[in-house]
Write an enzyme that holds these catalytic residues in place. Sequence first.
Site, PDB file in Angstrom:
ATOM      1  N   LYS A   1     -10.043 -10.209 -17.413  1.00 31.72           N
ATOM      2  CA  LYS A   1     -10.446 -10.588 -18.615  1.00 31.72           C
ATOM      3  C   LYS A   1     -10.106 -11.836 -19.082  1.00 31.72           C
ATOM      4  CE  LYS A   1     -12.384  -8.135 -21.334  1.00 31.72           C
ATOM      5  NZ  LYS A   1     -13.556  -7.507 -21.466  1.00 31.72           N
TER       6      LYS A   1
ATOM      7  N   SER B 171     -24.320  -5.890 -23.362  1.00 31.43           N
ATOM      8  CA  SER B 171     -23.694  -5.035 -24.394  1.00 31.43           C
ATOM      9  C   SER B 171     -23.075  -5.774 -25.527  1.00 31.43           C
ATOM     10  CB  SER B 171     -22.367  -4.282 -23.663  1.00 31.43           C
ATOM     11  OG  SER B 171     -21.444  -5.424 -23.545  1.00 31.43           O
ATOM     12  N   GLY B 172     -23.087  -7.133 -25.384  1.00 34.43           N
ATOM     13  CA  GLY B 172     -22.602  -7.790 -26.703  1.00 34.43           C
ATOM     14  C   GLY B 172     -21.117  -8.285 -26.528  1.00 34.43           C
TER      15      GLY B 172
ATOM     16  N   GLY C 158       0.965  -1.137   0.128  1.00 35.31           N
ATOM     17  CA  GLY C 158       0.001  -0.086   0.075  1.00 35.31           C
ATOM     18  C   GLY C 158       0.672   1.334   0.070  1.00 35.31           C
TER      19      GLY C 158
ATOM     20  N   GLU D   8       3.996 -11.285  -6.119  1.00 34.60           N
ATOM     21  CA  GLU D   8       3.077 -11.340  -6.903  1.00 34.60           C
ATOM     22  C   GLU D   8       3.239 -11.027  -8.129  1.00 34.60           C
ATOM     23  OE1 GLU D   8       1.883  -7.636  -4.757  1.00 34.60           O
ATOM     24  OE2 GLU D   8       3.176  -9.295  -4.496  1.00 34.60           O
TER      25      GLU D   8
ATOM     26  N   CYS E  47       5.382  -6.049   1.704  1.00 34.61           N
ATOM     27  CA  CYS E  47       5.507  -4.522   1.476  1.00 34.61           C
ATOM     28  C   CYS E  47       5.008  -3.884   2.782  1.00 34.61           C
ATOM     29  CB  CYS E  47       5.117  -3.877   0.270  1.00 34.61           C
ATOM     30  SG  CYS E  47       5.960  -2.415  -0.115  1.00 34.61           S
ATOM     31  N   TYR E  48       4.235  -3.007   2.670  1.00 35.07           N
ATOM     32  CA  TYR E  48       3.497  -2.317   3.714  1.00 35.07           C
ATOM     33  C   TYR E  48       2.967  -3.236   4.637  1.00 35.07           C
ATOM     34  CZ  TYR E  48       0.012   0.375   6.103  1.00 35.07           C
ATOM     35  OH  TYR E  48      -0.696   1.025   7.200  1.00 35.07           O
TER      36      TYR E  48
ATOM     37  N   VAL F 230     -17.677  -9.506 -24.185  1.00 36.19           N
ATOM     38  CA  VAL F 230     -17.415 -10.650 -23.476  1.00 36.19           C
ATOM     39  C   VAL F 230     -18.031 -10.806 -22.049  1.00 36.19           C
ATOM     40  CG1 VAL F 230     -15.463 -12.383 -22.599  1.00 36.19           C
ATOM     41  CG2 VAL F 230     -15.105 -11.034 -25.017  1.00 36.19           C
ATOM     42  N   ASP F 231     -17.528  -9.714 -21.526  1.00 38.09           N
ATOM     43  CA  ASP F 231     -17.982  -9.620 -19.843  1.00 38.09           C
ATOM     44  C   ASP F 231     -19.411  -9.973 -19.545  1.00 38.09           C
ATOM     45  OD1 ASP F 231     -15.177  -9.175 -19.621  1.00 38.09           O
ATOM     46  OD2 ASP F 231     -15.615  -7.181 -19.722  1.00 38.09           O
ATOM     47  N   SER F 232     -20.276  -9.176 -20.458  1.00 40.32           N
ATOM     48  CA  SER F 232     -21.478  -9.070 -20.076  1.00 40.32           C
ATOM     49  C   SER F 232     -22.427 -10.236 -20.623  1.00 40.32           C
ATOM     50  CB  SER F 232     -22.533  -7.932 -20.689  1.00 40.32           C
ATOM     51  OG  SER F 232     -22.222  -7.996 -22.109  1.00 40.32           O
TER      52      SER F 232
ATOM     53  N   HIS G 207       7.522  -7.651  -3.864  1.00 41.61           N
ATOM     54  CA  HIS G 207       6.208  -7.917  -4.300  1.00 41.61           C
ATOM     55  C   HIS G 207       6.452  -9.311  -4.899  1.00 41.61           C
ATOM     56  CE1 HIS G 207       3.787  -4.481  -3.305  1.00 41.61           C
ATOM     57  NE2 HIS G 207       4.907  -3.968  -3.508  1.00 41.61           N
TER      58      HIS G 207
END
Length: 518
Positions: free
Chosen positions: A374, A229-230, A57, A177, A84-85, A232-234, A175
């Site tokens: 995504k 929306s058409g 952070g 990650e 880290c933090y 990928v996500d929706s 870090h």
Amino acid sequence: MLPHHDTIVILDFGSQYTQLIARRIRECHIFSVILPAHTSIKDILSHQPKGLIFSGGPASVTQAQAPKLDKKIFKLGIPILGICYGMQLIAHHCGGTVKPTPKREFGRANLYLDDFEDLFKGIKTKKAFPVWMSHGDSVQQLPSGFHVIGHTEQAPIAAIKKTDGAQQLFGIQFHPEVAHTQHGASMLKNFAMHICHCQPTWTMGSFIDQAIAEIKHTVGKGKVICALSGGVDSTVAAVLVHRAIGDQLTCLFIDNGFMRKNEVTELQKTFDASYHMPVRIADHGSTFLSALGRTTNPERKRKIIGRQFIKVFEYEAATLGTVNFLVQGTLYPDVIESLSVNGPSATIKTHHNVGGLPKRMKFKLIEPFRELFKDEVRQLGLELGLSEPIVMRQPFPGPGLAIRILGAVTAERLTILKEADAIVRYEIEQAGLSREIWQFFAVLLPIQTVGVMGDQRTYEFVVAIRAVTSTDGMTADWAVIPPEVLGKMSNRIINEVHGVNRVVYDISSKPPATIEWE
């Protein structure tokens, strides 16, 4: 929260890398959940965690306004890893000393291991290896019972542990990650599996089962509308929710007028052929264009469009009776760039489906992908049986072309951009580059330049071509497109699109730029 697999709880203190920690844990097939740093002990325990991770952070533990912890967390008997933090926080709370460093460390550093057990188990190298640092403070004096297990040239206390007692505590100043840290994934795997003894039972299939169970539990017998929306996500969100509640879901596609050329017609054909779900298409293009007016500020655009979406949904939903819930395909990058939801992180830009939403809505939100990237949603879509062309469709922002027209949005400028964008997409697909490039599109700039056409002076718009490579949208680099392809796109746009006399190519990476221009 319904029962699930062994869980690692990640407390977010505002790091932009927090979700990467969750991804690394999930790569070990172990379930993880991100919670705000201020989450109560009771709520943390409701997830039945087998281990806790404190993220990095931007704050300093010596500051009065720095994020705090309930000291009871150190009496839970659950292994804790501070990053880290998070490491400084552990040291500070346990009686150590944290001070600003004489020389700050940002970027690559070489870590020397002083211990080859526990967190560093299986890392069989006595040579220094690269890790990613980002800190201005450091632990100057260890708390009682802690030992140094790693150091760098600038940080003599770069990794610590305390394993004698009721609770195992670990801290690392770097870090693990991020991809820049060698062996970082192994460290997180060691923490989750060997220290916390989590069983690797989490898969995308188990995520689907868990999500379906939670959606059923949340919705009950209520009615649900999906903001389709058409993209990928929706689309994946709609299929997932439909699998959970069937005909209680109605998919609503709002044509805001900012879609790409012929997109509404193509999407309607796809929905009918592939999904076999009830989809209502509502044309509100003139409403959205009117709401924007002459707005030029990109943040204002996004918020206006977000609020207009909700108004339209409420209007359309009224014809369906009582609708209780709204489904959105919100992803983690949308959240972390828009709001400080999980911690005190900076706002990068407001996404229409996050910060653009009004505080008071008639709907309760269902966002099953709020903690996913995504590429993970694409994997989920394939797991649900969606076809590859649909799942691999490139990202398209909810505000659509409205944020690819810099400055005021008008009907004339929409027409120009739709034609130019169609040429860009066609030529990249014809060149066989569409699978190599994460996202490619045209942007209409709010400037006009002098040109010559047919021996006549012109003063017309500039179109920028944007094409990037990426895996998760959080970082991206500009795509290297062959000059002949760029030349063909430029030639066609200038010759075929009335109102354009100049084309440029954007060679900016993210960061410092974003993928979208607004």
